[in-house]
Design an enzyme around this catalytic site. Structure first.
Site, PDB file in Angstrom:
ATOM      1  N   SER A   9       0.892  -1.133  -0.072  1.00 55.99           N
ATOM      2  CA  SER A   9       0.066  -0.030  -0.081  1.00 55.99           C
ATOM      3  C   SER A   9       0.889   1.330  -0.058  1.00 55.99           C
ATOM      4  O   SER A   9       2.040   1.293   0.501  1.00 55.99           O
ATOM      5  CB  SER A   9      -0.967  -0.052   1.195  1.00 55.99           C
ATOM      6  N   TYR A  24      -1.615   0.312   9.986  1.00 54.47           N
ATOM      7  CA  TYR A  24      -1.873  -0.444   8.697  1.00 54.47           C
ATOM      8  C   TYR A  24      -0.567  -0.259   7.997  1.00 54.47           C
ATOM      9  O   TYR A  24       0.056  -0.777   7.366  1.00 54.47           O
ATOM     10  CB  TYR A  24      -2.980   0.123   8.040  1.00 54.47           C
TER      11      TYR A  24
END
Lengths: 249, 434
Positions: A142, A155
């Site tokens: 990501s 995250y």
């Protein structure tokens, strides 16, 4: 729709981006093993891929937080197809950052799904691909892993850790002829992000999934999805920390 | 949260919550949602039938999986969020086609059923719902109902505006085609009588539709261009773009680019386009059926206030009296009516209790939304349509009165017997207001 015999493993095939990538392979007649957390979800994706032209699809149940069980599923899939040409690891969840700040167990659980669970699968896969001396391991990271931000650093830490792990793995497997592709999606319109305000940088899962497919086929080392995140993250990474820490991001 | 708008961008409505429905195997916990429920996918309904102000929208766009395809019999089973674009991309290269397509391929199967949509082949094929052989409905109670055309719950779900529950999947009977092309003919007609003469030949063609210049008056009233065609062999066509938006109108046109003056120029140019009054060609199916799909979010040309589309059907009379009156009122109103679409519906019955199509002439026309004057004109048109025994299409509507709705759809009372008590829409609350 001529079967081209390509063997593709997709872990976390029920994620919106991975489903779209799997569809691109199905349309060219590939053989696929797809895994999902529940048999119903895996079978729903498998049926879709069959209708779209896949030569063969098997659905297996895999929970990345069950490390031993996950490895066993990889072994089972590898044996069933006699190896793979491409493995795409796409399992992951977007944790609730505020919950992770309040509760250490939630933060650990988020790291377990997004980092530890993937590493647990990558290790046996790397050994198998390395022994075969060919193929491609692709992992959905990501843009959040490029820099820690207050709004989603748990995250980000998992995806950033994955980024480093894959750098090393790419370096290790390069000489044996195995490609390692790190994919870094930005904002994608998926159920994972349905609660977020969707600005102009959002793209559809369909577009993201096809971009992932192209990056794998071109054996890119690191691919931003879509491409315009590369310059954006170049800027984000270049901001000095003493400035960055003051920003509300 | 993404914007949940309707295609006309009028009226605006804000859902209190949006719940994604992603898996047909484990549907969302509806019992915890507060407020009325309504499924939402592509947002291609023009008015407020796909909106749920203050309620819960169940976003079914990820319910987009194909389930099975029987290439011998042409039976396709898929989830309700699958778009017609996805289906055509899959089946056209295999020699099949959807039995009915509307003017855009970016609609979901669920929406096509809930609005019982029609297309240019209504006179031969009837509505979309007539080709649905099975579907599964999820009720707010958690009950799942698999139903077939003989069941009352099926007949109330087809054309039922999403009020009977969430459609999870459906099975559709496709039709064989010789290829991806359409052998089409384009014929200019000088007035409404010219249209009626051409419409009398409809039975010879699979697809027929006319574009009419709504601003032409007097001798030229009802002039336009007739398009008709049949499926034809054509080797390859490009698949649909990945998303609806390709060439996108980037922003609202300030104040709107559409006004009476620009529309008059446009209508004149469209009517004059091509030097010959009659032209034949074989074209790929997409530009024939979906000309406006080439420009994403074209509705932004209407400016920030959006637009309303008005589609009505009036029973046939020998010289089209009622439709003449409708054209007269539009042309005399000063509203910037765009090109209108005119077609004669066939006399095949519709499968849904609340289906819109019925025998007669149907006219669809866009108006940039200008507030009270636009609404006043449309109320006048409602009266003309009601007097003629016609109806106005809920999928296009943002403003009809409860009294008009009752006159057009007496079966609404019957639909209430099958409606899921937790389901409602902005449209339904408006037209059912006391």
């Amino acid at each position: 729709m001529r079967p081209d015999g390509l063997r593709v493993l997709v872990v976390g095939a029920s994620s919106a981006i991975a489903t779209e990538t799997a569809r691109a392979y199905a349309e060219r007649g590939a053989r696929l093993v797809v895994t999902a957390r529940t048999p119903e979800r895996g079978e729903a994706v498998a049926a879709d891929l069959r209708v779209r032209g896949a030569a063969e699809v098997r659905a297996l149940t895999l929970d990345v937080t069950d490390h031993a069980g996950g490895t066993a599923v990889i072994d089972q899939a590898w044996t069933a197809f006699g190896g793979f040409d491409v493995a795409l690891l796409a399992a992951g969840v977007l944790p609730d950052q505020l919950r992770c700040e309040a509760d250490g167990a939630a933060a650990v659980a988020a790291l377990d799904v997004n980092l530890v669970g993937i590493v647990a699968l990558l290790t046996p896969l790397a050994n198998r691909f390395g022994a075969a001396g060919r193929g491609c391991i692709a992992v959905i990271g990501s843009v959040a892993g490029d820099r820690g931000r207050q709004s989603n650093y748990v995250y980000g830490a998992a995806k950033g850790g994955l980024d480093r792990f894959l750098q090393g793995l790419r370096n290790r497997l390069h000489r044996s002829g195995v490609a390692v592709v790190t994919l870094k999606p930005g904002f994608v319109d998926t159920p994972m992000t349905s609660a977020m305000d969707q600005g102009p940088l959002f793209v559809s899962a369909r577009r993201a999934g096809r971009a992932v497919y192209r990056a794998i086929e071109r054996r890119r080392d690191v691919a931003y999805v879509p491409w315009f995140w590369r310059p954006i993250m170049l800027v984000v990474r270049a901001i000095p920390e003493r400035v960055f820490k003051r920003l509300r991001l | 949260m993404r914007a949940y708008r309707s295609w006309g961008r009028y009226p605006e409505a804000t859902p209190a919550a949006v719940v994604p429905v992603v898996w047909r195997s484990d549907p969302p916990p509806l019992e915890r949602a507060r407020g009325p429920l309504l499924a939402y996918a592509c947002g291609r309904s023009y008015g407020d039938s796909c909106l749920n102000d203050g309620g819960v929208l169940l976003d079914v766009r990820r319910l987009d999986r194909l389930i099975s395809f029987d290439g011998e019999r042409g039976l396709l089973c898929c989830e309700a969020g699958v778009t017609l674009a996805q289906i055509l991309d899959l089946v056209v290269p295999r020699g099949w086609f959807l039995p009915v397509v509307p003017g855009t391929r970016w609609v979901s199967v669920g929406g096509a059923i809930a609005n019982d949509i029609h297309g240019k082949n209504h006179h031969r094929a009837g509505t979309f719902g007539a080709h649905v052989t099975r579907l599964e409905l999820l009720r707010s109670s958690g009950e799942r109902i698999t139903c077939t055309p003989a069941d009352p719950i099926f007949q109330s779900t087809v054309g039922g505006l999403g009020l009977t529950g969430v459609i999870l999947w459906a099975e559709i009977a496709l039709k064989r085609v010789p290829g991806a092309g359409i052998a089409m003919e384009r014929i200019r007609f000088p007035d409404l009588n010219g249209f009626l003469e051409l419409a009398a030949e409809d039975a010879r063609f699979e697809y027929t539709v006319a574009w009419v210049d709504c601003l032409a008056r007097g001798r030229r009233l009802g002039r336009g261009v007739y398009l008709r065609g049949d499926h034809a062999p054509l080797e390859r066509t490009a698949p649909s773009p990945l998303e609806a938006q390709r060439l996108r109108v980037p922003m609202d046109a300030p104040g709107g680019l559409v006004n009476a003056f620009t529309m008059r120029l446009f209508n004149e140019a469209y009517y004059r386009a091509g030097l010959r009054a009659r032209r034949r060609a074989t074209v790929p199916y997409a530009p024939f059926f979906f000309p406006l799909d080439a420009v994403g979010e074209w509705t932004r040309l209407y400016g920030p206030k959006g637009f309303v589309q008005y589609q009505c059907v009036v029973p046939d009379t020998p010289n089209g009296e009622a439709i003449r009156t409708v054209f007269d009122r539009i042309a005399g109103s000063g509203e910037a009516a765009s090109l209108a679409v005119l077609k004669r519906f066939g006399d095949l019955g519709s499968p849904g209790w609340l289906s819109f199509p019925r025998p007669g002439l149907t006219l669809a026309v866009d108006f940039p939304f200008r507030g009270a004057s636009t609404l006043r004109l449309l109320d006048e048109l409602d009266a003309v349509v009601a007097a003629a025994g016609g109806a106005v299409y809920p999928a296009k509507d943002a403003r009809m009165s409860p009294a008009s709705f009752r006159a057009f759809f007496p079966a609404a009372e019957r639909l209430e017997t099958q409606r899921d008590p937790r389901f409602s829409s902005s449209f339904w609350r408006r037209v059912r207001a006391a």
